[in-house]
Scaffold this motif. Structure first.
Motif, PDB file in Angstrom:
ATOM      1  N   GLU A  29       0.859  -1.167  -0.048  1.00  0.00           N
ATOM      2  CA  GLU A  29      -0.153   0.182   0.174  1.00  0.00           C
ATOM      3  C   GLU A  29       0.722   1.334   0.109  1.00  0.00           C
ATOM      4  OE1 GLU A  29      -2.655   2.198   3.321  1.00  0.00           O
ATOM      5  OE2 GLU A  29      -3.231   0.131   2.814  1.00  0.00           O
ATOM      6  N   LYS A  30       1.860   1.241   0.839  1.00  0.00           N
ATOM      7  CA  LYS A  30       2.851   2.462   0.674  1.00  0.00           C
ATOM      8  C   LYS A  30       3.563   2.438  -0.291  1.00  0.00           C
ATOM      9  CE  LYS A  30       3.172   2.532   6.181  1.00  0.00           C
ATOM     10  NZ  LYS A  30       4.103   2.730   7.102  1.00  0.00           N
ATOM     11  N   LEU A  31       4.201   1.474  -0.967  1.00  0.00           N
ATOM     12  CA  LEU A  31       4.753   1.681  -2.361  1.00  0.00           C
ATOM     13  C   LEU A  31       3.990   2.352  -3.282  1.00  0.00           C
ATOM     14  CD1 LEU A  31       6.728  -1.808  -2.085  1.00  0.00           C
ATOM     15  CD2 LEU A  31       7.724   0.446  -2.212  1.00  0.00           C
ATOM     16  N   GLU A  32       2.672   1.767  -3.616  1.00  0.00           N
ATOM     17  CA  GLU A  32       1.777   2.276  -4.506  1.00  0.00           C
ATOM     18  C   GLU A  32       1.415   3.609  -4.170  1.00  0.00           C
ATOM     19  OE1 GLU A  32      -1.383  -0.988  -4.140  1.00  0.00           O
ATOM     20  OE2 GLU A  32      -0.125  -2.211  -5.759  1.00  0.00           O
ATOM     21  N   SER A  33       1.524   4.163  -3.230  1.00  0.00           N
ATOM     22  CA  SER A  33       1.096   5.597  -2.829  1.00  0.00           C
ATOM     23  C   SER A  33       2.317   6.499  -3.072  1.00  0.00           C
ATOM     24  CB  SER A  33       0.678   5.633  -1.306  1.00  0.00           C
ATOM     25  OG  SER A  33       1.734   5.747  -0.463  1.00  0.00           O
ATOM     26  N   VAL A  34       3.447   6.068  -2.996  1.00  0.00           N
ATOM     27  CA  VAL A  34       4.804   6.945  -3.330  1.00  0.00           C
ATOM     28  C   VAL A  34       5.737   6.384  -4.627  1.00  0.00           C
ATOM     29  CG1 VAL A  34       5.012   7.283  -0.701  1.00  0.00           C
ATOM     30  CG2 VAL A  34       6.169   5.587  -1.796  1.00  0.00           C
ATOM     31  N   GLN A  35       5.429   5.523  -5.178  1.00  0.00           N
ATOM     32  CA  GLN A  35       6.278   5.133  -6.139  1.00  0.00           C
ATOM     33  C   GLN A  35       5.533   5.010  -7.473  1.00  0.00           C
ATOM     34  OE1 GLN A  35       9.567   4.354  -6.038  1.00  0.00           O
ATOM     35  NE2 GLN A  35       9.669   3.872  -8.106  1.00  0.00           N
ATOM     36  N   GLN A  36       6.159   5.480  -8.821  1.00  0.00           N
ATOM     37  CA  GLN A  36       5.464   5.404  -9.954  1.00  0.00           C
ATOM     38  C   GLN A  36       5.625   4.051 -10.537  1.00  0.00           C
ATOM     39  OE1 GLN A  36       6.722   9.002 -11.973  1.00  0.00           O
ATOM     40  NE2 GLN A  36       5.277  10.172 -10.872  1.00  0.00           N
ATOM     41  N   PHE A  37       4.674   3.275 -11.168  1.00  0.00           N
ATOM     42  CA  PHE A  37       4.974   1.981 -11.644  1.00  0.00           C
ATOM     43  C   PHE A  37       4.597   1.923 -13.069  1.00  0.00           C
ATOM     44  CE2 PHE A  37       4.955   0.778  -7.301  1.00  0.00           C
ATOM     45  CZ  PHE A  37       6.120   0.156  -6.886  1.00  0.00           C
ATOM     46  N   PRO A  38       4.966   1.440 -13.977  1.00  0.00           N
ATOM     47  CA  PRO A  38       6.577   0.463 -13.875  1.00  0.00           C
ATOM     48  C   PRO A  38       7.566   1.854 -13.837  1.00  0.00           C
ATOM     49  CG  PRO A  38       5.768   0.779 -16.184  1.00  0.00           C
ATOM     50  CD  PRO A  38       4.600   1.183 -15.392  1.00  0.00           C
ATOM     51  N   GLY A  39       8.659   1.483 -13.331  1.00  0.00           N
ATOM     52  CA  GLY A  39       9.665   2.567 -13.187  1.00  0.00           C
ATOM     53  C   GLY A  39      10.921   1.936 -12.427  1.00  0.00           C
ATOM     54  N   ILE A  40      11.939   2.786 -12.145  1.00  0.00           N
ATOM     55  CA  ILE A  40      13.124   2.423 -11.564  1.00  0.00           C
ATOM     56  C   ILE A  40      12.913   2.563  -9.880  1.00  0.00           C
ATOM     57  CG2 ILE A  40      15.585   2.983 -11.073  1.00  0.00           C
ATOM     58  CD1 ILE A  40      14.953   2.157 -13.724  1.00  0.00           C
ATOM     59  N   TYR A  41      13.137   1.371  -9.345  1.00  0.00           N
ATOM     60  CA  TYR A  41      13.121   1.302  -7.875  1.00  0.00           C
ATOM     61  C   TYR A  41      14.570   1.240  -7.385  1.00  0.00           C
ATOM     62  CZ  TYR A  41      11.758   0.352  -3.150  1.00  0.00           C
ATOM     63  OH  TYR A  41      11.634   0.367  -1.696  1.00  0.00           O
ATOM     64  N   CYS A  42      14.979   1.921  -6.252  1.00  0.00           N
ATOM     65  CA  CYS A  42      16.365   2.008  -5.772  1.00  0.00           C
ATOM     66  C   CYS A  42      16.380   1.231  -4.576  1.00  0.00           C
ATOM     67  CB  CYS A  42      16.775   3.334  -5.360  1.00  0.00           C
ATOM     68  SG  CYS A  42      18.202   3.411  -4.632  1.00  0.00           S
ATOM     69  N   PHE A  43      16.903  -0.096  -4.626  1.00  0.00           N
ATOM     70  CA  PHE A  43      17.081  -1.078  -3.608  1.00  0.00           C
ATOM     71  C   PHE A  43      18.506  -0.722  -2.914  1.00  0.00           C
ATOM     72  CE2 PHE A  43      14.166  -3.357  -6.333  1.00  0.00           C
ATOM     73  CZ  PHE A  43      13.467  -3.891  -5.666  1.00  0.00           C
ATOM     74  N   LYS A  44      18.401  -0.698  -1.432  1.00  0.00           N
ATOM     75  CA  LYS A  44      19.555  -0.337  -0.832  1.00  0.00           C
ATOM     76  C   LYS A  44      19.831  -1.589   0.348  1.00  0.00           C
ATOM     77  CE  LYS A  44      19.866   4.487  -1.251  1.00  0.00           C
ATOM     78  NZ  LYS A  44      21.226   5.039  -1.468  1.00  0.00           N
ATOM     79  N   PHE A  45      21.117  -2.126   0.493  1.00  0.00           N
ATOM     80  CA  PHE A  45      21.253  -2.903   1.374  1.00  0.00           C
ATOM     81  C   PHE A  45      22.866  -2.705   2.177  1.00  0.00           C
ATOM     82  CE2 PHE A  45      19.465  -4.647  -2.200  1.00  0.00           C
ATOM     83  CZ  PHE A  45      18.307  -5.499  -2.039  1.00  0.00           C
ATOM     84  N   ILE A  46      22.826  -3.207   3.298  1.00  0.00           N
ATOM     85  CA  ILE A  46      24.055  -3.160   4.223  1.00  0.00           C
ATOM     86  C   ILE A  46      24.323  -4.773   4.274  1.00  0.00           C
ATOM     87  CG2 ILE A  46      25.271  -2.506   6.103  1.00  0.00           C
ATOM     88  CD1 ILE A  46      24.327  -0.097   4.521  1.00  0.00           C
ATOM     89  N   ILE A  47      25.633  -5.216   3.986  1.00  0.00           N
ATOM     90  CA  ILE A  47      26.429  -6.381   3.972  1.00  0.00           C
ATOM     91  C   ILE A  47      27.165  -6.354   5.127  1.00  0.00           C
ATOM     92  CG2 ILE A  47      27.500  -8.225   2.814  1.00  0.00           C
ATOM     93  CD1 ILE A  47      26.267  -7.246   0.291  1.00  0.00           C
ATOM     94  N   THR A  48      27.151  -7.412   5.819  1.00  0.00           N
ATOM     95  CA  THR A  48      28.145  -7.529   6.820  1.00  0.00           C
ATOM     96  C   THR A  48      28.656  -8.963   6.635  1.00  0.00           C
ATOM     97  OG1 THR A  48      26.624  -8.642   8.454  1.00  0.00           O
ATOM     98  CG2 THR A  48      27.020  -6.209   8.665  1.00  0.00           C
ATOM     99  N   GLY A  49      29.979  -9.065   6.857  1.00  0.00           N
ATOM    100  CA  GLY A  49      30.518 -10.569   6.381  1.00  0.00           C
ATOM    101  C   GLY A  49      31.313 -10.708   5.478  1.00  0.00           C
ATOM    102  N   GLY A  50      31.107 -11.724   4.927  1.00  0.00           N
ATOM    103  CA  GLY A  50      31.971 -12.261   3.891  1.00  0.00           C
ATOM    104  C   GLY A  50      31.307 -12.016   2.365  1.00  0.00           C
ATOM    105  N   LEU A  51      32.081 -12.340   1.408  1.00  0.00           N
ATOM    106  CA  LEU A  51      31.727 -11.666   0.052  1.00  0.00           C
ATOM    107  C   LEU A  51      30.775 -12.690  -0.658  1.00  0.00           C
ATOM    108  CD1 LEU A  51      35.182 -10.596  -1.687  1.00  0.00           C
ATOM    109  CD2 LEU A  51      33.017  -9.224  -0.806  1.00  0.00           C
ATOM    110  N   GLU A  52      30.476 -14.029   0.117  1.00  0.00           N
ATOM    111  CA  GLU A  52      29.461 -14.902  -0.474  1.00  0.00           C
ATOM    112  C   GLU A  52      28.143 -14.215  -0.356  1.00  0.00           C
ATOM    113  OE1 GLU A  52      29.915 -15.743   3.772  1.00  0.00           O
ATOM    114  OE2 GLU A  52      31.536 -15.409   2.248  1.00  0.00           O
ATOM    115  N   LYS A  53      27.890 -13.190   0.593  1.00  0.00           N
ATOM    116  CA  LYS A  53      26.575 -12.896   0.725  1.00  0.00           C
ATOM    117  C   LYS A  53      26.360 -11.856  -0.617  1.00  0.00           C
ATOM    118  CE  LYS A  53      27.021 -13.340   5.528  1.00  0.00           C
ATOM    119  NZ  LYS A  53      27.342 -12.477   6.850  1.00  0.00           N
ATOM    120  N   LEU A  54      27.623 -11.163  -1.057  1.00  0.00           N
ATOM    121  CA  LEU A  54      27.464 -10.323  -2.036  1.00  0.00           C
ATOM    122  C   LEU A  54      27.039 -11.038  -3.202  1.00  0.00           C
ATOM    123  CD1 LEU A  54      27.727  -7.567  -3.379  1.00  0.00           C
ATOM    124  CD2 LEU A  54      29.965  -8.028  -3.646  1.00  0.00           C
TER     125      LEU A  54
END
Length: 107
Positions: A29-54
């Motif tokens: 519901e929140k995504l549909e109220s603030v994001q235009q679809f179709p379109g580019i969505y910016c995903f952000k992540f923080i990785i801790t630990g090894g490169l296998e997670k990457l």
């Protein structure tokens, strides 16, 4: 003219933990109220630990560009992925996939 709703941010607390369907419905519901679809969505992540997670994260985004920024101490890696998505369900599907990788925090 740009839609003012498009400028709203989704807060960290809006991203669900686990697989509770009601929480994902709230996120949708929140995504549909603030994001235009179709379109580019910016995903952000923080990785801790090894490169296998990457590598696990790259399997979810096989054809998308990763912007990587290591922390000053090198303990964390910030990842930004701008992905073309068709709808809020696709965003939620990606979040559900990344939630299965231990050591990755979704922002």
């Amino acid at each position: 003219m740009e839609d003012n709703n498009f400028k709203k941010n989704i807060e960290f607390t809006d991203i669900p933990d686990g697989t509770n369907v009601d929480v994902y419905a709230n996120l949708k519901e929140k995504l549909e109220s603030v994001q235009q679809f179709p379109g580019i969505y910016c995903f952000k992540f923080i990785i801790t630990g090894g490169l296998e997670k990457l590598e696990d994260l790259r399997k979810i985004f096989p054809n998308d560009e990763f912007i990587e920024q290591p922390s000053k101490t090198g303990k964390y890696l910030s990842i930004t992925v701008n992905k073309e998505v068709q709808n809020a369900d696709e965003v939620i599907f990606v979040y559900k996939q990344t939630a299965e990788i231990k050591g990755i925090m979704t922002l």
